[in-house]
Design a protein around this motif. Structure first.
Motif, PDB file in Angstrom:
ATOM      1  N   GLY A  73       0.837  -1.193   0.000  1.00 18.42           N
ATOM      2  CA  GLY A  73       0.000   0.000   0.000  1.00 18.42           C
ATOM      3  C   GLY A  73       0.871   1.242   0.000  1.00 18.42           C
ATOM      4  O   GLY A  73       2.082   1.172   0.218  1.00 18.42           O
ATOM      5  N   PRO A  74       0.263   2.403  -0.234  1.00 16.87           N
ATOM      6  CA  PRO A  74       1.023   3.653  -0.274  1.00 16.87           C
ATOM      7  C   PRO A  74       1.562   4.041   1.104  1.00 16.87           C
ATOM      8  O   PRO A  74       1.131   3.514   2.132  1.00 16.87           O
ATOM      9  CB  PRO A  74      -0.007   4.692  -0.748  1.00 16.87           C
ATOM     10  CG  PRO A  74      -1.170   3.927  -1.245  1.00 16.87           C
ATOM     11  CD  PRO A  74      -1.143   2.597  -0.573  1.00 16.87           C
ATOM     12  N   ALA A  75       2.454   5.004   1.108  1.00 16.07           N
ATOM     13  CA  ALA A  75       3.017   5.532   2.359  1.00 16.07           C
ATOM     14  C   ALA A  75       1.894   5.977   3.281  1.00 16.07           C
ATOM     15  O   ALA A  75       0.925   6.595   2.842  1.00 16.07           O
ATOM     16  CB  ALA A  75       3.938   6.705   2.050  1.00 16.07           C
ATOM     17  N   GLY A  76       2.008   5.628   4.552  1.00 17.77           N
ATOM     18  CA  GLY A  76       1.035   6.041   5.545  1.00 17.77           C
ATOM     19  C   GLY A  76      -0.075   5.048   5.795  1.00 17.77           C
ATOM     20  O   GLY A  76      -0.899   5.242   6.686  1.00 17.77           O
ATOM     21  N   CYS A  77      -0.106   3.940   5.047  1.00 13.91           N
ATOM     22  CA  CYS A  77      -1.203   2.980   5.209  1.00 13.91           C
ATOM     23  C   CYS A  77      -0.993   2.057   6.408  1.00 13.91           C
ATOM     24  O   CYS A  77      -1.929   1.381   6.839  1.00 13.91           O
ATOM     25  CB  CYS A  77      -1.420   2.167   3.936  1.00 13.91           C
ATOM     26  SG  CYS A  77      -0.094   1.023   3.549  1.00 13.91           S
ATOM     27  N   GLU A 126      -6.766   9.115   0.426  1.00 14.05           N
ATOM     28  CA  GLU A 126      -5.667  10.091   0.463  1.00 14.05           C
ATOM     29  C   GLU A 126      -5.647  10.890   1.764  1.00 14.05           C
ATOM     30  O   GLU A 126      -4.573  11.144   2.323  1.00 14.05           O
ATOM     31  CB  GLU A 126      -5.779  11.030  -0.736  1.00 14.05           C
ATOM     32  CG  GLU A 126      -4.629  12.010  -0.839  1.00 14.05           C
ATOM     33  CD  GLU A 126      -4.677  12.836  -2.115  1.00 14.05           C
ATOM     34  OE1 GLU A 126      -3.851  13.761  -2.222  1.00 14.05           O
ATOM     35  OE2 GLU A 126      -5.510  12.568  -3.003  1.00 14.05           O
ATOM     36  N   LYS A 127      -6.794  11.261   2.262  1.00 14.25           N
ATOM     37  CA  LYS A 127      -6.857  12.058   3.497  1.00 14.25           C
ATOM     38  C   LYS A 127      -6.207  11.311   4.668  1.00 14.25           C
ATOM     39  O   LYS A 127      -5.404  11.870   5.408  1.00 14.25           O
ATOM     40  CB  LYS A 127      -8.313  12.405   3.817  1.00 14.25           C
ATOM     41  CG  LYS A 127      -8.473  13.238   5.064  1.00 14.25           C
ATOM     42  CD  LYS A 127      -9.935  13.529   5.356  1.00 14.25           C
ATOM     43  CE  LYS A 127     -10.025  14.305   6.653  1.00 14.25           C
ATOM     44  NZ  LYS A 127     -11.245  14.047   7.371  1.00 14.25           N
ATOM     45  N   VAL A 128      -6.563  10.051   4.825  1.00 15.37           N
ATOM     46  CA  VAL A 128      -5.999   9.234   5.909  1.00 15.37           C
ATOM     47  C   VAL A 128      -4.485   9.103   5.738  1.00 15.37           C
ATOM     48  O   VAL A 128      -3.716   9.271   6.704  1.00 15.37           O
ATOM     49  CB  VAL A 128      -6.667   7.837   5.950  1.00 15.37           C
ATOM     50  CG1 VAL A 128      -5.909   6.873   6.852  1.00 15.37           C
ATOM     51  CG2 VAL A 128      -8.115   7.954   6.385  1.00 15.37           C
ATOM     52  N   LEU A 129      -4.032   8.833   4.526  1.00 14.14           N
ATOM     53  CA  LEU A 129      -2.600   8.670   4.273  1.00 14.14           C
ATOM     54  C   LEU A 129      -1.832   9.952   4.601  1.00 14.14           C
ATOM     55  O   LEU A 129      -0.784   9.910   5.261  1.00 14.14           O
ATOM     56  CB  LEU A 129      -2.356   8.264   2.822  1.00 14.14           C
ATOM     57  CG  LEU A 129      -2.944   6.924   2.393  1.00 14.14           C
ATOM     58  CD1 LEU A 129      -2.793   6.731   0.890  1.00 14.14           C
ATOM     59  CD2 LEU A 129      -2.319   5.767   3.146  1.00 14.14           C
ATOM     60  N   LEU A 130      -2.353  11.087   4.148  1.00 11.44           N
ATOM     61  CA  LEU A 130      -1.673  12.364   4.396  1.00 11.44           C
ATOM     62  C   LEU A 130      -1.611  12.675   5.889  1.00 11.44           C
ATOM     63  O   LEU A 130      -0.570  13.116   6.396  1.00 11.44           O
ATOM     64  CB  LEU A 130      -2.357  13.494   3.634  1.00 11.44           C
ATOM     65  CG  LEU A 130      -2.113  13.492   2.128  1.00 11.44           C
ATOM     66  CD1 LEU A 130      -3.036  14.484   1.421  1.00 11.44           C
ATOM     67  CD2 LEU A 130      -0.652  13.792   1.806  1.00 11.44           C
ATOM     68  N   GLU A 131      -2.688  12.439   6.610  1.00 12.65           N
ATOM     69  CA  GLU A 131      -2.688  12.676   8.062  1.00 12.65           C
ATOM     70  C   GLU A 131      -1.627  11.835   8.751  1.00 12.65           C
ATOM     71  O   GLU A 131      -0.898  12.318   9.614  1.00 12.65           O
ATOM     72  CB  GLU A 131      -4.065  12.358   8.654  1.00 12.65           C
ATOM     73  CG  GLU A 131      -5.128  13.374   8.340  1.00 12.65           C
ATOM     74  CD  GLU A 131      -6.528  12.924   8.781  1.00 12.65           C
ATOM     75  OE1 GLU A 131      -6.681  11.816   9.352  1.00 12.65           O
ATOM     76  OE2 GLU A 131      -7.483  13.693   8.533  1.00 12.65           O
ATOM     77  N   ARG A 132      -1.528  10.598   8.366  1.00  7.03           N
ATOM     78  CA  ARG A 132      -0.567   9.693   9.006  1.00  7.03           C
ATOM     79  C   ARG A 132       0.875  10.080   8.673  1.00  7.03           C
ATOM     80  O   ARG A 132       1.743  10.044   9.540  1.00  7.03           O
ATOM     81  CB  ARG A 132      -0.842   8.246   8.589  1.00  7.03           C
ATOM     82  CG  ARG A 132      -2.125   7.714   9.186  1.00  7.03           C
ATOM     83  CD  ARG A 132      -2.379   6.308   8.738  1.00  7.03           C
ATOM     84  NE  ARG A 132      -3.584   5.768   9.341  1.00  7.03           N
ATOM     85  CZ  ARG A 132      -4.011   4.541   9.135  1.00  7.03           C
ATOM     86  NH1 ARG A 132      -3.335   3.721   8.343  1.00  7.03           N
ATOM     87  NH2 ARG A 132      -5.110   4.116   9.712  1.00  7.03           N
ATOM     88  N   VAL A 133       1.124  10.431   7.425  1.00  4.24           N
ATOM     89  CA  VAL A 133       2.490  10.810   7.044  1.00  4.24           C
ATOM     90  C   VAL A 133       2.889  12.109   7.734  1.00  4.24           C
ATOM     91  O   VAL A 133       4.019  12.256   8.196  1.00  4.24           O
ATOM     92  CB  VAL A 133       2.625  10.897   5.505  1.00  4.24           C
ATOM     93  CG1 VAL A 133       3.912  11.584   5.095  1.00  4.24           C
ATOM     94  CG2 VAL A 133       2.551   9.502   4.902  1.00  4.24           C
ATOM     95  N   ARG A 134       1.981  13.052   7.837  1.00  8.95           N
ATOM     96  CA  ARG A 134       2.274  14.325   8.519  1.00  8.95           C
ATOM     97  C   ARG A 134       2.584  14.117   9.994  1.00  8.95           C
ATOM     98  O   ARG A 134       3.317  14.901  10.590  1.00  8.95           O
ATOM     99  CB  ARG A 134       1.103  15.286   8.352  1.00  8.95           C
ATOM    100  CG  ARG A 134       0.982  15.832   6.950  1.00  8.95           C
ATOM    101  CD  ARG A 134      -0.241  16.706   6.778  1.00  8.95           C
ATOM    102  NE  ARG A 134      -0.348  17.143   5.392  1.00  8.95           N
ATOM    103  CZ  ARG A 134      -1.487  17.274   4.729  1.00  8.95           C
ATOM    104  NH1 ARG A 134      -2.651  17.038   5.336  1.00  8.95           N
ATOM    105  NH2 ARG A 134      -1.481  17.664   3.483  1.00  8.95           N
ATOM    106  N   ALA A 135       2.036  13.081  10.582  1.00  5.73           N
ATOM    107  CA  ALA A 135       2.252  12.805  12.003  1.00  5.73           C
ATOM    108  C   ALA A 135       3.596  12.138  12.283  1.00  5.73           C
ATOM    109  O   ALA A 135       4.048  12.098  13.422  1.00  5.73           O
ATOM    110  CB  ALA A 135       1.117  11.936  12.542  1.00  5.73           C
ATOM    111  N   ARG A 136       4.262  11.638  11.260  1.00  3.61           N
ATOM    112  CA  ARG A 136       5.552  10.967  11.441  1.00  3.61           C
ATOM    113  C   ARG A 136       6.640  11.992  11.755  1.00  3.61           C
ATOM    114  O   ARG A 136       6.658  13.083  11.211  1.00  3.61           O
ATOM    115  CB  ARG A 136       5.967  10.223  10.174  1.00  3.61           C
ATOM    116  CG  ARG A 136       5.160   9.024   9.858  1.00  3.61           C
ATOM    117  CD  ARG A 136       5.669   8.445   8.556  1.00  3.61           C
ATOM    118  NE  ARG A 136       4.994   7.218   8.213  1.00  3.61           N
ATOM    119  CZ  ARG A 136       5.135   6.607   7.050  1.00  3.61           C
ATOM    120  NH1 ARG A 136       5.938   7.110   6.124  1.00  3.61           N
ATOM    121  NH2 ARG A 136       4.500   5.501   6.796  1.00  3.61           N
ATOM    122  N   LYS A 137       7.564  11.566  12.573  1.00  4.48           N
ATOM    123  CA  LYS A 137       8.716  12.413  12.905  1.00  4.48           C
ATOM    124  C   LYS A 137       9.984  11.780  12.321  1.00  4.48           C
ATOM    125  O   LYS A 137      10.237  10.602  12.515  1.00  4.48           O
ATOM    126  CB  LYS A 137       8.880  12.548  14.429  1.00  4.48           C
ATOM    127  CG  LYS A 137       7.647  13.101  15.133  1.00  4.48           C
ATOM    128  CD  LYS A 137       7.400  14.535  14.768  1.00  4.48           C
ATOM    129  CE  LYS A 137       6.187  15.067  15.496  1.00  4.48           C
ATOM    130  NZ  LYS A 137       5.267  15.786  14.668  1.00  4.48           N
TER     131      LYS A 137
END
Length: 180
Positions: free
Chosen positions: A11-15, A116-127
Motif C-alpha cells: 500500500g502507499p506511504a502512511g497505510c 488520500e486524506k488518511v494517508l496524508l494525516e498519518r504521514v504528517r504525524a511521522r517524525k
C-alpha cells in the motif's frame, strides 16, 4: 510437502505497512523483512527530496526484496512477512516470481487500502521520516489498486482503529491459510 508463505504487506506511504507487518510477524511467528531498509541510498535521497522513484529505480530493489524473502524460507522458516509498497501490478509480479521458482512457496499480498486524506494525516504525524506529503500524492497517482484478477491479494481497509485493522488483517491471513 507443506507450503511456505511470503506475505507482502502493500500500500502507499502512511497505510500502516510496518505496523501491520510487525503484528502479523509476531502472530504468525515468522521473520519480518522491512523493505524500506533495503532501498539504495540514492532512492532514499530522491524520495527525501520529493522526487518520485521511477520503474528503473525500483527493479533491483524489488528483486532484492524477493531474494531476502526467499533466503528466509531457505534458512528453514515456514513463512516471512515483507513490506513493500508494490504500487503497480508489475511490481507485485516481480515478487510473485518467488512462487514460480519454488512450487511449495505461496505468495500472498495484504493490500492496506486507505484514502488520500488518511494517508496524508498519518504521514504528517511521522517524525524524522523521509516520506513527505508530495510523495504520498505521487504514490497515489502511481497506484494500480489490485483487482479481482489478482487472486493472491487480500484487501484490508485501514480507516478504522489500529486494533480493528490488525484483527482484520490477521483474519484474512488465517482464512487464506485454511484455503492453502
Amino acid at each position: 510437502m507443506l507450503s511456505r508463505h511470503i506475505w507482502i504487506i502493500t500500500g502507499p506511504a502512511g497505510c500502516g505497512k510496518s505496523t501491520i507487518a510487525d503484528y502479523l510477524s509476531r502472530c504468525l511467528q515468522v521473520p519480518y523483512v522491512e523493505g524500506d531498509e533495503y532501498h539504495p541510498a540514492q532512492n532514499v535521497k530522491k524520495m527525501a527530496e520529493g522526487i518520485p522513484l521511477t520503474d528503473a529505480d525500483r527493479w533491483d530493489w524489488l528483486v532484492l526484496l524477493r531474494q531476502k524473502a526467499v533466503e528466509k524460507l531457505a534458512a528453514g522458516c515456514d513463512g516471512v512477512v515483507l513490506t513493500c509498497s508494490a504500487l503497480k501490478r508489475k511490481y507485485r509480479d516481480v515478487i510473485r516470481i518467488a512462487a514460480y521458482n519454488d512450487h511449495d512457496v505461496i505468495v500472498r499480498f495484504v493490500y492496506l487500502r486507505a484514502n488520500e486524506k488518511v494517508l496524508l494525516e498519518r504521514v504528517r504525524a511521522r517524525k524524522g521520516h523521509y516520506m513527505k506529503d508530495s510523495m504520498v500524492k505521487s504514490q497515489i497517482n502511481s497506484l494500480e489498486e489490485p483487482d479481482e484478477s489478482e487472486i493472491d491479494v487480500l484487501s484490508v481497509d485501514v480507516s478504522g482503529s489500529l486494533s480493528s485493522v490488525q484483527g482484520a488483517a490477521l483474519a484474512k491471513v488465517e482464512e487464506s491459510l485454511g484455503e492453502d
